[in-house]
Scaffold this motif. Structure first.
Motif, PDB file in Angstrom:
ATOM      1  N   PRO A 219      17.137  -6.221 -22.757  1.00 35.03           N
ATOM      2  CA  PRO A 219      17.769  -5.103 -23.462  1.00 35.03           C
ATOM      3  C   PRO A 219      16.846  -4.449 -24.476  1.00 35.03           C
ATOM      4  O   PRO A 219      16.877  -3.222 -24.648  1.00 35.03           O
ATOM      5  CB  PRO A 219      18.981  -5.761 -24.144  1.00 35.03           C
ATOM      6  CG  PRO A 219      19.299  -6.942 -23.291  1.00 35.03           C
ATOM      7  CD  PRO A 219      17.969  -7.448 -22.814  1.00 35.03           C
ATOM      8  N   ARG A 220      16.003  -5.234 -25.133  1.00 32.33           N
ATOM      9  CA  ARG A 220      15.075  -4.674 -26.109  1.00 32.33           C
ATOM     10  C   ARG A 220      14.062  -3.756 -25.429  1.00 32.33           C
ATOM     11  O   ARG A 220      13.828  -2.624 -25.879  1.00 32.33           O
ATOM     12  CB  ARG A 220      14.356  -5.809 -26.843  1.00 32.33           C
ATOM     13  CG  ARG A 220      13.338  -5.345 -27.880  1.00 32.33           C
ATOM     14  CD  ARG A 220      12.647  -6.563 -28.500  1.00 32.33           C
ATOM     15  NE  ARG A 220      11.611  -6.182 -29.444  1.00 32.33           N
ATOM     16  CZ  ARG A 220      11.816  -5.922 -30.718  1.00 32.33           C
ATOM     17  NH1 ARG A 220      13.036  -6.000 -31.215  1.00 32.33           N
ATOM     18  NH2 ARG A 220      10.813  -5.598 -31.513  1.00 32.33           N
ATOM     19  N   SER A 221      13.462  -4.241 -24.345  1.00 28.74           N
ATOM     20  CA  SER A 221      12.481  -3.428 -23.630  1.00 28.74           C
ATOM     21  C   SER A 221      13.131  -2.203 -23.002  1.00 28.74           C
ATOM     22  O   SER A 221      12.556  -1.103 -23.003  1.00 28.74           O
ATOM     23  CB  SER A 221      11.787  -4.266 -22.554  1.00 28.74           C
ATOM     24  OG  SER A 221      11.065  -5.334 -23.140  1.00 28.74           O
ATOM     25  N   LEU A 222      14.330  -2.383 -22.463  1.00 26.49           N
ATOM     26  CA  LEU A 222      15.052  -1.257 -21.879  1.00 26.49           C
ATOM     27  C   LEU A 222      15.322  -0.192 -22.936  1.00 26.49           C
ATOM     28  O   LEU A 222      15.150   1.016 -22.687  1.00 26.49           O
ATOM     29  CB  LEU A 222      16.362  -1.746 -21.262  1.00 26.49           C
ATOM     30  CG  LEU A 222      17.171  -0.749 -20.442  1.00 26.49           C
ATOM     31  CD1 LEU A 222      16.420  -0.308 -19.206  1.00 26.49           C
ATOM     32  CD2 LEU A 222      18.518  -1.370 -20.039  1.00 26.49           C
ATOM     33  N   GLY A 223      15.708  -0.619 -24.133  1.00 27.84           N
ATOM     34  CA  GLY A 223      15.958   0.330 -25.214  1.00 27.84           C
ATOM     35  C   GLY A 223      14.705   1.060 -25.646  1.00 27.84           C
ATOM     36  O   GLY A 223      14.721   2.275 -25.875  1.00 27.84           O
ATOM     37  N   HIS A 224      13.581   0.330 -25.752  1.00 23.89           N
ATOM     38  CA  HIS A 224      12.323   0.979 -26.101  1.00 23.89           C
ATOM     39  C   HIS A 224      11.959   2.044 -25.066  1.00 23.89           C
ATOM     40  O   HIS A 224      11.553   3.159 -25.417  1.00 23.89           O
ATOM     41  CB  HIS A 224      11.194  -0.054 -26.186  1.00 23.89           C
ATOM     42  CG  HIS A 224      11.201  -0.856 -27.446  1.00 23.89           C
ATOM     43  ND1 HIS A 224      10.714  -2.151 -27.504  1.00 23.89           N
ATOM     44  CD2 HIS A 224      11.627  -0.570 -28.699  1.00 23.89           C
ATOM     45  CE1 HIS A 224      10.825  -2.611 -28.736  1.00 23.89           C
ATOM     46  NE2 HIS A 224      11.382  -1.675 -29.478  1.00 23.89           N
ATOM     47  N   GLY A 225      12.096   1.681 -23.788  1.00 24.41           N
ATOM     48  CA  GLY A 225      11.730   2.623 -22.740  1.00 24.41           C
ATOM     49  C   GLY A 225      12.644   3.825 -22.684  1.00 24.41           C
ATOM     50  O   GLY A 225      12.193   4.966 -22.473  1.00 24.41           O
ATOM     51  N   TRP A 226      13.950   3.608 -22.867  1.00 27.50           N
ATOM     52  CA  TRP A 226      14.923   4.697 -22.808  1.00 27.50           C
ATOM     53  C   TRP A 226      14.696   5.694 -23.951  1.00 27.50           C
ATOM     54  O   TRP A 226      14.591   6.907 -23.713  1.00 27.50           O
ATOM     55  CB  TRP A 226      16.334   4.117 -22.872  1.00 27.50           C
ATOM     56  CG  TRP A 226      17.436   5.127 -22.936  1.00 27.50           C
ATOM     57  CD1 TRP A 226      18.278   5.354 -23.980  1.00 27.50           C
ATOM     58  CD2 TRP A 226      17.833   6.038 -21.906  1.00 27.50           C
ATOM     59  NE1 TRP A 226      19.168   6.345 -23.676  1.00 27.50           N
ATOM     60  CE2 TRP A 226      18.935   6.789 -22.406  1.00 27.50           C
ATOM     61  CE3 TRP A 226      17.383   6.292 -20.618  1.00 27.50           C
ATOM     62  CZ2 TRP A 226      19.566   7.772 -21.656  1.00 27.50           C
ATOM     63  CZ3 TRP A 226      18.011   7.283 -19.861  1.00 27.50           C
ATOM     64  CH2 TRP A 226      19.083   8.007 -20.385  1.00 27.50           C
ATOM     65  N   ASN A 227      14.605   5.210 -25.166  1.00 30.63           N
ATOM     66  CA  ASN A 227      14.379   6.103 -26.287  1.00 30.63           C
ATOM     67  C   ASN A 227      13.011   6.783 -26.184  1.00 30.63           C
ATOM     68  O   ASN A 227      12.870   7.972 -26.512  1.00 30.63           O
ATOM     69  CB  ASN A 227      14.484   5.343 -27.609  1.00 30.63           C
ATOM     70  CG  ASN A 227      15.895   4.839 -27.869  1.00 30.63           C
ATOM     71  OD1 ASN A 227      16.863   5.510 -27.560  1.00 30.63           O
ATOM     72  ND2 ASN A 227      16.003   3.645 -28.433  1.00 30.63           N
ATOM     73  N   GLY A 228      12.022   6.032 -25.717  1.00 31.36           N
ATOM     74  CA  GLY A 228      10.689   6.593 -25.600  1.00 31.36           C
ATOM     75  C   GLY A 228      10.609   7.728 -24.602  1.00 31.36           C
ATOM     76  O   GLY A 228      10.009   8.777 -24.887  1.00 31.36           O
TER      77      GLY A 228
END
Length: 347
Positions: A219-228
């Motif tokens: 979830p952390r990596s997914l959030g970084h990628g989505w916002n990025g």
């Protein structure tokens, strides 16, 4: 009809609005001789602005990119898009279905076979389709990767230094706009046959990334990628800033640069052993600091071998499995690059 070798796509890639279809791969074997292997493709076109091609599933066991690309198609409407998005969430569908890095049809690694070729198997045919029909339509290419089944990465973009100052400044600006916690600086053609090189050769701006890994969804990596990616698309004038504000789940980071190229070093096992890690992903280590112990598989009387950091820096990549063999990398360590030092290197 868009065709390359055994790959076809009937979707009108240039029509306005929002539409989806399939990239169809024909392959004759015991399972697929009377059918096609379908990979979804979506287009959202809202205006005369630039075009971005967003790719997930280049490797089949990497999932954050597949999810982010699908979420973009679900969340965005033509009124949110000033230009055009072409979304390919599962480029290497045979590998995605098999949950493997490479295609089970021909053993092809999609990110080593660009620009593709005819008559040389399904993986090169898929790469050739993208190279012929999608790259010429794109001004920006975003290739979303994760560490796959064997490794875990810091959430990081790649900045490929080509030696062309204007192109490299453009790449650095994309990395800063992407806003992942880290950006790994590499040289051109460090792997060969990758989508990055094909996109740059086609005249596209290009950025790729690594988001987590270990064949899991973080979830952390997914959030970084989505916002990025939302911030990057807004920065490039492709998605309206209002849409990014509506859909983002958090702010972008101020990225920090690390050397995965000439300054990076691997910590490599030279024997079959059980590996005990002594550091975590993202840790800062000193040159000569112990980072792992290797225990002989068969002789419990042997003292463990201590492996040390060959260079000072950050632990950028970590191996998933504790059972290692001769030549297996346990870690990759690279020094941080100050922003002003990077700017001097680019020129």
């Amino acid at each position: 009809m868009n065709r390359y070798d055994t790959v076809t796509c009937e979707l009108d890639l240039d029509a306005p609005g929002k539409a989806s279809g399939w990239i169809d791969l024909s392959h004759s074997d015991d399972r697929h001789d009377f059918g096609v292997i379908r990979s979804p493709i979506g287009v959202i076109a809202g205006g005369e602005g630039p075009t971005a091609l967003v790719v997930g599933g280049n490797h089949g066991d990497e999932y954050e990119g597949q999810l982010i690309t699908r979420r973009l198609f679900e969340a965005l409407e033509p009124q949110d898009v000033a230009g055009r998005l072409i979304l390919v969430p599962a480029l290497n569908m045979p590998a995605v279905m098999a949950r493997t890095r490479v295609s089970p049809l021909d053993g092809g690694n999609m990110n080593r076979v660009f620009p593709g070729a005819t008559g040389q198997g399904p993986t090169r045919a898929l790469a050739g389709f993208l190279n012929r029909h999608l790259l010429p339509r794109a001004g920006l290419v975003i290739d979303l990767h994760s560490g796959g089944g064997t490794t875990n990465y810091l959430d990081a973009a790649y900045l490929t230094l080509t030696g062309d100052p204007a192109q490299d400044r453009r790449g650095a600006a994309l990395a800063r706009a992407f806003g992942l916690p880290w950006t790994m600086v590499v040289g051109l053609g460090s792997t060969g046959g990758d989508l990055d090189s094909a996109a740059l050769a086609a005249g596209c701006a290009m950025i790729s990334c690594e988001l987590g890994g270990m064949a899991q969804v973080s979830p952390r990596s997914l959030g970084h990628g989505w916002n990025g990616i939302l911030n990057l698309l807004a920065h490039e004038g492709i998605v309206a800033p209002e849409a990014t504000k509506r859909l983002a789940t958090g702010p972008a980071c101020q990225t920090r640069f690390v050397d995965l190229g000439a300054g990076g070093r691997q910590v490599t096992a030279m024997r079959h052993a059980l590996a005990e890690p002594l550091v975590e992903l993202g840790d800062e280590v000193a040159e000569g600091q112990p980072v792992a112990k290797l225990y002989d598989l068969f002789d419990i009387t042997q003292a463990p071998q201590v492996l040390t950091a060959p260079v000072a820096g950050r632990v950028l990549i970590r191996r998933r499995n504790g059972l290692v063999g001769h030549g297996d990398h346990l870690f990759v360590i690279g020094p941080e690059i100050a922003p002003e030092a990077l700017d001097r290197r680019i020129g």
